[in-house]
Motif scaffolding. Structure first.
Motif, PDB file in Angstrom:
ATOM      1  N   GLY A  69      37.233  48.510  34.551  1.00  0.00           N
ATOM      2  CA  GLY A  69      37.482  49.655  35.437  1.00  0.00           C
ATOM      3  C   GLY A  69      36.578  50.837  35.186  1.00  0.00           C
ATOM      4  O   GLY A  69      36.174  51.512  36.119  1.00  0.00           O
ATOM      5  N   SER A  70      36.221  51.139  33.892  1.00  0.00           N
ATOM      6  CA  SER A  70      35.409  52.331  33.661  1.00  0.00           C
ATOM      7  C   SER A  70      33.955  51.950  33.446  1.00  0.00           C
ATOM      8  O   SER A  70      33.610  50.777  33.347  1.00  0.00           O
ATOM      9  N   SER A  71      33.098  52.960  33.371  1.00  0.00           N
ATOM     10  CA  SER A  71      31.657  52.691  33.347  1.00  0.00           C
ATOM     11  C   SER A  71      31.206  52.031  32.057  1.00  0.00           C
ATOM     12  O   SER A  71      30.139  51.433  32.019  1.00  0.00           O
ATOM     13  N   LEU A 131      42.567  44.969  18.928  1.00  0.00           N
ATOM     14  CA  LEU A 131      41.896  44.965  17.632  1.00  0.00           C
ATOM     15  C   LEU A 131      42.026  46.295  16.878  1.00  0.00           C
ATOM     16  O   LEU A 131      41.766  46.362  15.693  1.00  0.00           O
ATOM     17  N   GLY A 132      42.421  47.297  17.600  1.00  0.00           N
ATOM     18  CA  GLY A 132      42.535  48.618  16.974  1.00  0.00           C
ATOM     19  C   GLY A 132      41.178  49.315  16.924  1.00  0.00           C
ATOM     20  O   GLY A 132      40.135  48.709  17.176  1.00  0.00           O
ATOM     21  N   ILE A 133      41.217  50.597  16.606  1.00  0.00           N
ATOM     22  CA  ILE A 133      39.975  51.391  16.552  1.00  0.00           C
ATOM     23  C   ILE A 133      39.697  51.702  15.087  1.00  0.00           C
ATOM     24  O   ILE A 133      40.603  52.166  14.372  1.00  0.00           O
ATOM     25  N   LEU A 180      32.779  57.328  28.549  1.00  0.00           N
ATOM     26  CA  LEU A 180      33.340  58.500  29.241  1.00  0.00           C
ATOM     27  C   LEU A 180      34.835  58.330  29.547  1.00  0.00           C
ATOM     28  O   LEU A 180      35.524  59.302  29.849  1.00  0.00           O
ATOM     29  N   GLY A 181      35.336  57.081  29.482  1.00  0.00           N
ATOM     30  CA  GLY A 181      36.703  56.786  29.929  1.00  0.00           C
ATOM     31  C   GLY A 181      37.767  57.670  29.300  1.00  0.00           C
ATOM     32  O   GLY A 181      38.583  58.275  30.002  1.00  0.00           O
ATOM     33  N   LEU A 182      37.766  57.757  27.943  1.00  0.00           N
ATOM     34  CA  LEU A 182      38.825  58.539  27.277  1.00  0.00           C
ATOM     35  C   LEU A 182      38.627  60.043  27.472  1.00  0.00           C
ATOM     36  O   LEU A 182      39.602  60.780  27.603  1.00  0.00           O
ATOM     37  N   SER A 183      37.361  60.505  27.480  1.00  0.00           N
ATOM     38  CA  SER A 183      37.159  61.957  27.676  1.00  0.00           C
ATOM     39  C   SER A 183      37.597  62.360  29.083  1.00  0.00           C
ATOM     40  O   SER A 183      38.179  63.433  29.277  1.00  0.00           O
ATOM     41  N   ILE A 184      37.380  61.465  30.062  1.00  0.00           N
ATOM     42  CA  ILE A 184      37.846  61.757  31.429  1.00  0.00           C
ATOM     43  C   ILE A 184      39.375  61.812  31.434  1.00  0.00           C
ATOM     44  O   ILE A 184      39.982  62.752  31.968  1.00  0.00           O
ATOM     45  N   PHE A 229      30.531  60.177  26.008  1.00  0.00           N
ATOM     46  CA  PHE A 229      29.502  59.178  25.726  1.00  0.00           C
ATOM     47  C   PHE A 229      29.640  58.536  24.348  1.00  0.00           C
ATOM     48  O   PHE A 229      28.703  57.944  23.853  1.00  0.00           O
ATOM     49  N   TYR A 230      30.814  58.687  23.725  1.00  0.00           N
ATOM     50  CA  TYR A 230      30.996  58.035  22.422  1.00  0.00           C
ATOM     51  C   TYR A 230      31.565  56.641  22.643  1.00  0.00           C
ATOM     52  O   TYR A 230      32.535  56.444  23.368  1.00  0.00           O
ATOM     53  N   ARG A 231      30.945  55.637  22.001  1.00  0.00           N
ATOM     54  CA  ARG A 231      31.454  54.265  22.066  1.00  0.00           C
ATOM     55  C   ARG A 231      31.465  53.702  20.661  1.00  0.00           C
ATOM     56  O   ARG A 231      30.557  53.994  19.865  1.00  0.00           O
ATOM     57  N   VAL A 232      32.494  52.911  20.364  1.00  0.00           N
ATOM     58  CA  VAL A 232      32.571  52.332  19.025  1.00  0.00           C
ATOM     59  C   VAL A 232      31.497  51.248  18.908  1.00  0.00           C
ATOM     60  O   VAL A 232      30.688  51.247  18.000  1.00  0.00           O
TER      61      VAL A 232
HETATM   62  P1  ADP Z   1      34.372  53.449  27.614  1.00  0.00           P
HETATM   63  O1  ADP Z   1      34.463  54.155  28.944  1.00  0.00           O
HETATM   64  O2  ADP Z   1      33.000  53.070  27.248  1.00  0.00           O
HETATM   65  O3  ADP Z   1      35.383  52.415  27.416  1.00  0.00           O
HETATM   66  P2  ADP Z   1      36.058  55.275  26.239  1.00  0.00           P
HETATM   67  O4  ADP Z   1      35.788  56.731  26.175  1.00  0.00           O
HETATM   68  O5  ADP Z   1      37.103  54.817  27.163  1.00  0.00           O
HETATM   69  O6  ADP Z   1      34.668  54.582  26.537  1.00  0.00           O
HETATM   70  O7  ADP Z   1      36.412  54.794  24.808  1.00  0.00           O
HETATM   71  C1  ADP Z   1      35.651  55.167  23.683  1.00  0.00           C
HETATM   72  C2  ADP Z   1      35.700  54.089  22.628  1.00  0.00           C
HETATM   73  O8  ADP Z   1      37.042  53.959  22.139  1.00  0.00           O
HETATM   74  C3  ADP Z   1      35.341  52.753  23.172  1.00  0.00           C
HETATM   75  O9  ADP Z   1      33.988  52.462  22.803  1.00  0.00           O
HETATM   76  C4  ADP Z   1      36.294  51.792  22.526  1.00  0.00           C
HETATM   77  O10 ADP Z   1      35.629  51.043  21.501  1.00  0.00           O
HETATM   78  C5  ADP Z   1      37.364  52.617  21.890  1.00  0.00           C
HETATM   79  N1  ADP Z   1      38.674  52.324  22.492  1.00  0.00           N
HETATM   80  C6  ADP Z   1      39.250  52.966  23.520  1.00  0.00           C
HETATM   81  N2  ADP Z   1      40.479  52.448  23.776  1.00  0.00           N
HETATM   82  C7  ADP Z   1      40.661  51.456  22.912  1.00  0.00           C
HETATM   83  C8  ADP Z   1      41.754  50.547  22.666  1.00  0.00           C
HETATM   84  N3  ADP Z   1      42.873  50.543  23.364  1.00  0.00           N
HETATM   85  N4  ADP Z   1      41.586  49.640  21.652  1.00  0.00           N
HETATM   86  C9  ADP Z   1      40.477  49.638  20.912  1.00  0.00           C
HETATM   87  N5  ADP Z   1      39.424  50.480  21.087  1.00  0.00           N
HETATM   88  C10 ADP Z   1      39.509  51.372  22.068  1.00  0.00           C
END
Ligand code: ADP
Length: 478
Positions: A432-434, A402-404, A438-442, A416-419
């Motif tokens: 896989g992630s919590s 869907l894109g960001i 935190l997934g992208l910052s990790i 701790f940022y979530r869309v």
């Molecule tokens: P989480 O661990 O909660 O997934 P992330 O840090 O990994 O958090 O991601 C932050 C936000 O970026 C997510 O809330 C998600 O909405 C958005 N995001 C990350 N990767 C994608 C992707 N490939 N497509 C769309 N949105 C993404």
């Protein structure tokens, strides 16, 4: 007192100045004294030559010996005592100096043939021994076989007067110069160290709660100004890091509180009434189980982040093939993907031997793949590609999701940022992630700890592309 830089600076300054002044005064004193002694000898030589010329002329005019000698010596100054002796040492004529001081004949054999003989003698005058400089010369007169001996002596008064004057001058000027320069040094040290005192006063008042304060910067171009600026930069970094930590703690406790309160509500409601059916207990335990899993994931994520934050020393490096790791991560994410109807493809790649923390890099890839699968609807695909460029290995993870949203893109790497908080958390239960943001910052921290970087290359309606770039061992210096 010696603990003060100001006092130490002034003492050093004064000691060097004392050495210089004493050395200079000593040299000046010796040089002036030598010059005064040389002047006295020159005076005596000149007097001897004048008297000799006169004596020879007077005797040449056939004047009586005594008269000629008296005429020759009577024009000398009153400081000089003069006497003329014949070759057998008998006094012919003399002119005593002031104070009735007589010129005495030096030991006969000490006077050389034609040269001037100089010596220092001591005479008792008025009960005290007085030093005098004596010059003697043999005077040869034509038509006379035996020479006369001419003796002129002069006191050291002119020399001691000169030396006394210079000594008095030094006694006044040296301590005076020391006093003036000492006061000047104290004043200068005080002035130039005033900014250090002000800095230390301010630094003492800065605590973890007031890191926004800064040290005063006098002149930003001088050493102390540069020190204050560097210190302020350090304070700014500390301030940033402290507020980062505080934000992190606040966000982390918020994230941990939610599953805990869900569990408490579930237990409260279940225990409120006795004799519930087994199904009700099972439902409550299911909720608790889900929340415990979620808590475990968040704690694991925080632990991974803390490890990556430590930097290189937190790594457990080993040699492995990155292409194999990418295949393995794609296979692991494939379980969730196939359940969702999303296809994961990995582009064929040559072998990429890498040195790094395999566990952390697997986590980075899983987080990227997990996000890609989570945000791609059924029928979509996720593609992984490895490429070698400029000594770096770039790993591209793209999806057809869907894109960001554009306004969220600058923040997605923040902790701790979530869309979409609700959706992210809900899906994370299965992924896989919590899902705590935190997934992208990790993932980014892991790439940075390996000397690389992680970026969102593009994201729109057709999907998102993330690129991780890792320096190969020879570039990273591993
Ligand atoms: P989480 O661990 O909660 O997934 P992330 O840090 O990994 O958090 O991601 C932050 C936000 O970026 C997510 O809330 C998600 O909405 C958005 N995001 C990350 N990767 C994608 C992707 N490939 N497509 C769309 N949105 C993404």
């Amino acid at each position: 007192m010696l603990d003060s830089v100001r006092v130490r600076l002034m003492l050093w300054y004064m000691s060097i100045l004392v050495l210089v002044l004493v050395g200079f005064s000593g040299v000046l004193y010796v040089m002036v004294a030598r010059s005064l002694y040389a002047d006295l000898d020159d005076d005596l030589r000149l007097s001897l030559e004048t008297v000799t010329v006169k004596l020879v002329r007077e005797l040449g005019e056939n004047k009586p010996e005594r008269q000629a000698a008296l005429d020759a010596i009577n024009e000398l100054s009153t400081r000089e005592a003069a006497a003329v002796f014949n070759s057998s040492g008998t006094l012919i004529a003399e002119q005593p100096a002031q104070g009735n001081i007589h010129a005495r004949l030096p030991a006969g054999d000490s006077i050389p043939g034609g040269d001037i003989h100089l010596e220092t003698e001591s005479q008792r005058v008025g009960g005290a021994d007085v030093g005098r400089r004596v010059a003697a010369q043999r005077v040869y007169v034509a038509a006379q076989d035996a020479p006369y001996v001419l003796v002129i002596s002069e006191s050291f008064d002119s020399v001691t007067d000169g030396i006394g004057t210079i000594r008095d001058m030094l006694y006044i000027t040296v301590p005076g110069a020391l006093l003036i320069s000492g006061l000047g040094g104290w004043f200068l040290a005080r002035r130039s160290l005033a900014s250090v005192v002000a800095m230390s006063e301010r630094a003492r008042r800065i605590s973890a709660e007031s890191l926004e304060q800064r040290l005063p910067v006098g002149n930003p171009r001088d050493e102390l100004g540069r020190l204050a600026s560097s210190f302020n930069e350090l304070l700014a970094r500390l301030d940033e890091s402290f507020s980062h930590q505080r934000r992190f703690m606040a966000d982390a406790s918020h994230e941990l509180r939610t599953p805990l309160s869900v569990m408490r509500t579930a237990t409260d409601v279940t225990l409120e009434r006795e004799g519930r059916a087994e199904g009700e207990y099972r439902d409550a335990l299911k909720i608790i189980d889900e929340q415990v899993r979620r808590l475990t994931r968040i704690v694991e994520d925080m632990f991974t982040l803390a490890r990556a934050d430590v930097g290189r020393q937190g790594l457990r490096p080993c040699d492995f093939y990155l292409d194999e790791l990418a295949m393995e991560a794609a296979r692991a994410a494939g379980v969730l993907a196939s359940r969702k109807g999303v296809e994961i493809t990995v582009a064929p790649s040559s072998e990429v031997l890498f040195n790094g923390d395999e566990g952390l890099l697997r986590q980075m890839l899983l987080n990227l793949l997990d996000n890609a699968v989570k945000h791609t609807p059924a029928g979509g695909s996720v593609h992984v590609e490895l490429a070698l460029r400029n000594g770096h290995c770039t790993i591209t993870v793209s999806d057809t999701g869907l894109g960001i949203p554009a306004e969220a893109q600058p923040h997605i790497f923040e902790r701790f940022y979530r869309v979409d908080k609700a959706r992210s958390r809900d899906e994370a239960v299965h992924g896989g992630s919590s899902g705590a943001g935190l997934g992208l910052s990790i993932a980014r921290r892991i790439a940075e700890t390996h000397g690389g970087c992680l970026e969102l290359r593009c994201s729109g309606e057709v999907g998102s592309t993330f690129v991780a770039s890792l320096p190969l061992p020879e570039v990273a210096g591993i």
